[in-house]
Design a protein around this motif. Sequence first.
Motif, PDB file in Angstrom:
ATOM      1  N   GLU A 146      12.287  10.269  45.558  1.00 58.42           N
ATOM      2  CA  GLU A 146      11.794   8.895  45.706  1.00 58.42           C
ATOM      3  C   GLU A 146      12.307   7.986  44.593  1.00 58.42           C
ATOM      4  O   GLU A 146      12.579   6.808  44.826  1.00 58.42           O
ATOM      5  CB  GLU A 146      10.259   8.898  45.709  1.00 58.42           C
ATOM      6  N   ARG A 147      12.464   8.530  43.402  1.00 57.86           N
ATOM      7  CA  ARG A 147      12.851   7.663  42.285  1.00 57.86           C
ATOM      8  C   ARG A 147      14.307   7.193  42.360  1.00 57.86           C
ATOM      9  O   ARG A 147      14.699   6.270  41.654  1.00 57.86           O
ATOM     10  CB  ARG A 147      12.561   8.345  40.945  1.00 57.86           C
ATOM     11  N   ASP A 174       9.919   0.984  37.015  1.00 60.00           N
ATOM     12  CA  ASP A 174       8.654   1.639  37.398  1.00 60.00           C
ATOM     13  C   ASP A 174       8.882   3.071  37.873  1.00 60.00           C
ATOM     14  O   ASP A 174       7.977   3.914  37.787  1.00 60.00           O
ATOM     15  CB  ASP A 174       7.943   0.838  38.499  1.00 60.00           C
ATOM     16  N   ALA A 175      10.084   3.357  38.379  1.00 64.34           N
ATOM     17  CA  ALA A 175      10.418   4.716  38.818  1.00 64.34           C
ATOM     18  C   ALA A 175      10.770   5.626  37.649  1.00 64.34           C
ATOM     19  O   ALA A 175      11.017   6.819  37.834  1.00 64.34           O
ATOM     20  CB  ALA A 175      11.576   4.671  39.807  1.00 64.34           C
ATOM     21  N   TRP A 177      13.305   4.946  35.244  1.00 66.04           N
ATOM     22  CA  TRP A 177      14.675   4.870  34.774  1.00 66.04           C
ATOM     23  C   TRP A 177      14.796   3.921  33.587  1.00 66.04           C
ATOM     24  O   TRP A 177      14.053   2.949  33.473  1.00 66.04           O
ATOM     25  CB  TRP A 177      15.608   4.400  35.892  1.00 66.04           C
TER      26      TRP A 177
END
Length: 238
Positions: A146-147, A174-175, A177
């Motif tokens: 998902e990220r 927000d993921a 990174w």
Amino acid sequence: MEDVHQKGINVFVEEHTFGLFCLYMQACPPHQNDVSFKSRHNSHVLRCPLTMSSFPSLPPRADLEHLFCAFPKGAESLMALHDDLLRKDDSELTIGERELFTAFVSVLNTCDYCFGAHRTTAEAFGVDPHTISQLMSDIETADIPERLKPLLKFSEKVTKRESVLPADTRAVFDAGWSEQTLQDILMITCLYNFMNRLVDGAGLSPKLSYERPSAGELERRRNGTYLEWGKKAGFISR
């Protein structure tokens, strides 16, 4: 020594046989193992297009090696940039994931040559070809972490020259990174928009091996760098 007339006949037969083969490949329904997908914007099956080189001095079905051997200016720097972005181990992204982005950008630009080459390289570094097909169909439903999806959406917007909004970069952060990874993806995206236009403008033809890469081809890609490829191809001095 081969008769000049006979040599002309041989060239004619070779070219027309290849042309008929390509027409057959385009007319046949996709084999179950072909990379075939329908994206939100286009349908795409990696095939053997009837491409002719833009340069009279190159073979009709020229590839990147032909182009850079004939015109080596800038090629070594370009390969060094490839290694810097796609081969160094100083990235949060694996080599396979970075190669996946090059294939993703290439299919957005409908560049068969780069898509075939980098789908094969991504596969060499552990990316499932069926995952690539899923990704080209729909980012949201693709079987990928998902990220990765916010990065892919960012790359897609840059490639399509759509406005990148604060929400797009916020989704990347927000993921989990870093800003460096965002810059890495921006650089890779820009590099492959450039490469897609280079090979399309030069009229280069995808290699047939891109459709069914052998185990040896996958191993060669896995164990080599772009600069090493250039040296073996002869357009970078050893």
